[in-house]
Design a protein around this motif. Structure first.
Motif, short mmCIF file in Angstrom:
data_model
loop_
_atom_site.label_atom_id
_atom_site.label_comp_id
_atom_site.label_asym_id
_atom_site.label_seq_id
_atom_site.Cartn_x
_atom_site.Cartn_y
_atom_site.Cartn_z
N CYS A 12 0.87 -1.17 0.00
CA CYS A 12 0.00 0.00 0.00
C CYS A 12 0.91 1.23 0.00
O CYS A 12 0.76 2.11 -0.83
N ARG A 30 3.62 -2.24 -7.65
CA ARG A 30 3.39 -0.98 -6.96
C ARG A 30 4.71 -0.72 -6.26
O ARG A 30 4.84 -0.92 -5.06
N LYS A 47 0.70 8.84 0.13
CA LYS A 47 -0.60 8.29 0.50
C LYS A 47 -1.66 9.37 0.69
O LYS A 47 -1.41 10.35 1.39
N HIS A 59 -9.49 -2.17 -1.86
CA HIS A 59 -9.77 -0.87 -1.23
C HIS A 59 -11.23 -0.63 -0.86
O HIS A 59 -11.52 0.28 -0.10
N ARG A 67 -8.50 -6.76 6.24
CA ARG A 67 -9.38 -7.16 5.14
C ARG A 67 -9.55 -8.66 5.21
O ARG A 67 -8.61 -9.38 5.58
N GLU A 102 -3.00 -5.36 -3.08
CA GLU A 102 -1.95 -4.97 -2.12
C GLU A 102 -1.43 -6.25 -1.50
O GLU A 102 -2.19 -7.02 -0.89
N ASP A 114 -2.46 0.42 4.49
CA ASP A 114 -3.49 -0.62 4.38
C ASP A 114 -2.90 -2.02 4.54
O ASP A 114 -1.74 -2.26 4.22
CO CO Z 1 -3.93 1.11 -0.07
#
Ligand code: CO
Ligand code: PEP
Length: 474
Positions: free
Chosen positions: A92, A131, A138, A379, A394, A423, A453
């Motif tokens: 993230c 990523r 962020k 997300h 999550r 992520e 995250d």
């Molecule tokens: Co994120």
């Protein structure tokens, strides 16, 4: 990501042009965004220091080349036609401290392994995009954070400030623009060297997967399935080589591209260049920059900046997006409807995807805009956990369920799901719950490292790839 092309170096820090016209035909420069309202604006207290860092950054060499960006555009155009699938994944928030060889290698390995699983299941080549090498900024839901009566700026990622909760750390520091650039450069340098030296040569998967997989505590049945699959791949390659098939080189050559959220427009515009013998402007800090859910306002500074660059651009689309607004957005970003230029990353959440996704897909299909549809099942599925609700997590099942709903929605509407954005990390963290490793909410604190995250860990990520590949096959 090989081969540097001669690029025009040392573009200077140009003055902003002042235009308020939202029309896409209006004059554009790398700084014309400064005349617009900036969502997630960073309030740098020392403007002179900011100008100094931006000028320095503008003079440094680019991190990627326009030729690489063009290649990715071509691959995305093919994915839009259903010939390739895009896998985008990583942290993230990258941190400067995490710029370590073990961490970077683990990240490449999990992306590579997932892509092999997906090739096998989907029967099409995978575009691998990390990523990484720049994912340092962020967006935050609040510009400030309060603890025990003290209020400080929120942590906006290592590109802007530092995460410890004290005034010095949280002060936005423009020196970090340079420090992030240097960390992105060494990350990319290491990735390029690993790939050039055969780290990911598909002819010999046995050389790089075994030891790593033993360490990573993978469920035995999953490991067996994975070995079986990589052996089949190696055999198929050998067989094709024996036949003298000229496509083998292309198939076995592994490419990685970079991506990050183009949130801090000082960082992005300072590295936006013109290139000899090519028209237009190129963001040469990454191959695929994306616009986040919180900064995609059609009249805002981010869209103004992104409409002027030649890179492919991804846009995150949440459950509250109005489909006609999304078409407006695409028209501003890609007015000539060029192939390979626009990626839409839906992140609806498992609870809302079934309702919100089909009308969006239908509306964009009717508009005949060329887009690549990618699913980000992370997300829209973040939940608060822990006694005081302070731990973000999550659930593996929510993530999988959003991917499945998205596959089904595309099948119903007749559009093509061409990618997945996750992520994840190649390490054994405990940030998301569920998966066959059985991580529960009580386990979250044992190895929770993300400053932002929660990410799928190694096992969860690989398992997700298997489940998604199977789902595509049904
Ligand atoms: Co994120
Ligand atoms: C992210 O990708 O980390 C992110 C903040 O996404 P979104 O803009 O979709 O919320």
């Amino acid at each position: 990501m090989t081969g540097f092309k001669g690029l025009k170096m040392g573009a200077s820090h140009r003055p902003a042009s002042h235009t308020d016209t939202p029309s896409s035909a209006a004059h554009w420069s790398p700084e014309s965004w400064q005349a617009r309202s900036v969502a997630q604006m960073i309030d740098y207290p020392d403007r002179d220091a900011l100008d100094h860092s931006v000028a320095k950054l503008s003079a440094l060499p680019p991190l990627v080349t326009s030729g690489e960006v063009e290649r990715l555009t071509e691959l995305i155009a093919q994915a839009q036609e259903g010939q390739r699938f895009l896998l985008q994944g990583g942290d993230c928030a990258e941190t400067l401290d995490d710029c370590r060889p073990d961490k970077i290698t683990a990240q490449l390995k999990i992306l590579l392994q997932m892509s092999l699983v997906l090739v096998h299941g989907l029967k099409k080549p995978i575009i691998r995009i990390g990523r990484f090498a720049g994912q340092y900024a962020k967006p935050r839901s609040s510009t400030t954070e309060s603890r025990g009566g003290t209020t400080l700026p929120s942590y906006f990622g290592d590109l802007v400030n530092a995460s410890p909760f004290d005034a010095q750390s949280r002060r936005p520091d423009p020196e970090r623009l340079l420090s992030a650039y240097h960390h992105a450069a060494v990350t990319l340098n290491f990735i390029r060297s690993l790939i050039d030296s055969g780290f990911a040569d598909l002819h010999h998967p046995e050389n790089w997967d075994l030891r790593f997989m033993e360490q990573a505590g993978l469920r035995p049945s999953l490991r067996a399935e994975y070995h079986n699959m990589t052996n089949q791949l190696a055999e198929a390659l050998q067989f094709m080589e024996a036949l003298g098939d000229g496509t083998v080189d292309e198939l076995s050559r592994v490419e990685f591209f970079t991506s990050h959220e183009g949130l801090n427009l000082y960082y992005e515009s300072a590295q936006t260049r013109q290139v000899p013998r090519k028209t237009g402007w190129w963001n040469l800090t990454t191959h695929l920059p994306w616009i986040g859910e919180r900064t995609r306002g059609v009249d805002g500074a981010h869209i103004e900046y992104f409409r002027g660059i030649r890179n492919p651009v991804a846009v995150k689309i949440g459950a509250d997006a109005d489909p006609s607004e999304v078409v407006r957005l695409i028209n501003v970003l890609n007015p000539d409807n060029e192939p390979g230029r626009t990626v839409l990353v839906t992140r609806m959440g498992a609870a809302r995807a079934e309702k919100t996704l089909p009308p969006l897909l239908a509306h964009i299909a009717d508009s005949r805009r060329r887009v690549l549809w990618v699913c980000d099942p992370m997300h829209g599925n973040t939940r608060a956990s822990g006694a005081d609700g302070s731990i973000k997590t999550r659930h593996f099942d929510d993530i999988l369920s959003e991917v499945e709903m998205t596959i089904d929605a595309h099948a119903r509407i007749g559009t093509n799901l061409g990618g997945m954005h996750l992520e994840l990390t190649g390490e054994d963290v405990t940030e998301c719950v569920g998966g066959s490793g059985g991580i529960t909410e009580a386990d979250l604190s044992s190895n929770y490292e993300s400053l932002c995250d929660p990410r799928l860990n190694y096992q969860q990520a690989l398992e997700m790839a298997f489940l998604v590949a199977r789902r595509f096959g049904t």
